[in-house]
Design an enzyme around this catalytic site. Structure first.
Site, PDB file in Angstrom:
ATOM      1  N   ASP A 251       0.818  -1.201   0.000  1.00 49.79           N
ATOM      2  CA  ASP A 251       0.000   0.000   0.000  1.00 49.79           C
ATOM      3  C   ASP A 251       0.860   1.263   0.000  1.00 49.79           C
ATOM      4  O   ASP A 251       2.016   1.247   0.441  1.00 49.79           O
ATOM      5  CB  ASP A 251      -0.883   0.038   1.249  1.00 49.79           C
ATOM      6  CG  ASP A 251      -2.006  -0.973   1.209  1.00 49.79           C
ATOM      7  OD1 ASP A 251      -2.095  -1.751   0.237  1.00 49.79           O
ATOM      8  OD2 ASP A 251      -2.798  -1.002   2.175  1.00 49.79           O
ATOM      9  N   ASP A 252       0.240   2.359  -0.474  1.00 58.14           N
ATOM     10  CA  ASP A 252       0.680   3.746  -0.265  1.00 58.14           C
ATOM     11  C   ASP A 252       1.673   4.270  -1.296  1.00 58.14           C
ATOM     12  O   ASP A 252       2.017   5.451  -1.261  1.00 58.14           O
ATOM     13  CB  ASP A 252       1.281   3.968   1.133  1.00 58.14           C
ATOM     14  CG  ASP A 252       0.319   3.639   2.253  1.00 58.14           C
ATOM     15  OD1 ASP A 252      -0.860   3.351   1.963  1.00 58.14           O
ATOM     16  OD2 ASP A 252       0.749   3.657   3.423  1.00 58.14           O
TER      17      ASP A 252
ATOM     18  N   HIS B  77      -6.030   2.728  -4.286  1.00 60.07           N
ATOM     19  CA  HIS B  77      -5.906   3.025  -2.855  1.00 60.07           C
ATOM     20  C   HIS B  77      -6.225   4.504  -2.613  1.00 60.07           C
ATOM     21  O   HIS B  77      -5.551   5.180  -1.842  1.00 60.07           O
ATOM     22  CB  HIS B  77      -4.485   2.694  -2.394  1.00 60.07           C
ATOM     23  CG  HIS B  77      -4.322   2.533  -0.914  1.00 60.07           C
ATOM     24  ND1 HIS B  77      -5.155   1.751  -0.147  1.00 60.07           N
ATOM     25  CD2 HIS B  77      -3.399   3.046  -0.055  1.00 60.07           C
ATOM     26  CE1 HIS B  77      -4.748   1.788   1.115  1.00 60.07           C
ATOM     27  NE2 HIS B  77      -3.697   2.575   1.207  1.00 60.07           N
TER      28      HIS B  77
ATOM     29  N   HIS C 128      -4.254   9.843   0.078  1.00 59.55           N
ATOM     30  CA  HIS C 128      -4.329   8.861   1.166  1.00 59.55           C
ATOM     31  C   HIS C 128      -5.200   9.419   2.292  1.00 59.55           C
ATOM     32  O   HIS C 128      -4.714   9.877   3.331  1.00 59.55           O
ATOM     33  CB  HIS C 128      -2.938   8.510   1.675  1.00 59.55           C
ATOM     34  CG  HIS C 128      -2.907   7.230   2.452  1.00 59.55           C
ATOM     35  ND1 HIS C 128      -3.297   7.141   3.773  1.00 59.55           N
ATOM     36  CD2 HIS C 128      -2.570   5.972   2.082  1.00 59.55           C
ATOM     37  CE1 HIS C 128      -3.177   5.898   4.187  1.00 59.55           C
ATOM     38  NE2 HIS C 128      -2.730   5.161   3.180  1.00 59.55           N
TER      39      HIS C 128
ATOM     40  N   HIS D 282       3.955  -1.963   3.393  1.00 59.95           N
ATOM     41  CA  HIS D 282       3.874  -0.558   2.972  1.00 59.95           C
ATOM     42  C   HIS D 282       5.214  -0.089   2.405  1.00 59.95           C
ATOM     43  O   HIS D 282       6.244  -0.232   3.063  1.00 59.95           O
ATOM     44  CB  HIS D 282       3.450   0.312   4.155  1.00 59.95           C
ATOM     45  CG  HIS D 282       2.089  -0.052   4.682  1.00 59.95           C
ATOM     46  ND1 HIS D 282       1.881  -1.143   5.507  1.00 59.95           N
ATOM     47  CD2 HIS D 282       0.875   0.506   4.482  1.00 59.95           C
ATOM     48  CE1 HIS D 282       0.593  -1.237   5.800  1.00 59.95           C
ATOM     49  NE2 HIS D 282      -0.039  -0.253   5.186  1.00 59.95           N
TER      50      HIS D 282
END
Length: 240
Positions: free
Chosen positions: A47-48, A98, A102, A190
């Site tokens: 993620d991210d 995603h 964020h 991450h």
């Protein structure tokens, strides 16, 4: 005293819209994917990103071990670093949504959430020439409208989350990943240290631990798979 009742009403409404909806959806909804099918199969998800400092290093490690993974990317970062996303695709990885920024779904109106999905979808498709079919909301947060607005996507959470965005969690990260290498597991890690709440250097330690984990996994003949190449099923989340 009216302000007290108004405050309590606002808190109740927000809680129902955000926290209560998240708990209910995570526990009860069968649209949420938390496991993959296949003997010896594990799905690595990240993620991210894309992150200019760490994503390239991560892709090098995955390439070194011949492992395919799934990246849930932030749309605004895709616009900034499109070549990293193109490399993800060239290397055979899956790319999912995603959000465009964020931001937690708890703090998004239905219109804002819809825009987050649409913008992310658009930039990913422009860069990869493929339509994303997977979606993971930041922090795994849902609101009342999330599943309705994300219909048409496969909503993916995880079976194991390791708090690898904190440096203090890096000391035993390798051992915790080894303990979690069960058939069907979906790991979430991450590859950016700039997200709110993350430590800037945390991805460095995650990548080191992942490299060692993949070396060990090759001896155990563990099979790693990106999400599109598996059947998907819904099960309870480990450790949640």
């Amino acid at each position: 005293m009216n302000w007290i009742y108004i405050t309590l009403l606002v808190v109740l409404m927000f809680s129902t819209y955000s926290v209560i909806s998240t708990v209910y959806i995570r526990k009860r909804n069968d649209r949420i994917t938390r496991r993959v099918n296949g003997p010896g199969a594990i799905a690595l998800t990240f993620d991210d990103g894309p992150d200019p400092m760490y994503t390239g290093q991560l892709l090098d490690v995955l390439s070194k071990h011949g492992v395919k993974a799934t990246f849930f990317v932030v749309g605004s970062k895709v616009e900034k670093y499109p070549e990293l996303v193109r490399r993800m695709k060239r290397d055979g990885h899956t790319i999912g949504i995603h959000h465009y920024t964020h931001v937690s779904s708890w703090f998004l109106t239905p219109f804002q959430l819809k825009k987050q999905l649409e913008q992310s979808h658009m930039v990913i498709e422009q860069v990869t020439h493929e339509k994303p079919i997977y979606y993971r909301p930041p922090w795994g947060h849902f609101n009342v409208f999330t599943l309705w607005l994300s219909r048409g996507y496969e909503v993916v959470l995880w079976s194991h989350i390791f708090q690898d965005w904190k440096v203090k969690s890096s000391g035993d990260l390798l051992e915790r990943m080894k303990e979690a290498d069960h058939d069907g597991s979906i790991f979430v890690l991450h590859d950016s240290g700039t997200t709110f709440g993350a430590d800037e250097k945390a991805p460095h330690y995650m990548i080191e631990s992942l490299d060692a984990f993949l070396e060990d996994a090759s001896e155990k003949q563990i099979r790693f798979t990106p999400l599109p190449n598996t059947g998907l099923k819904e099960q309870a989340v480990y450790g949640q």
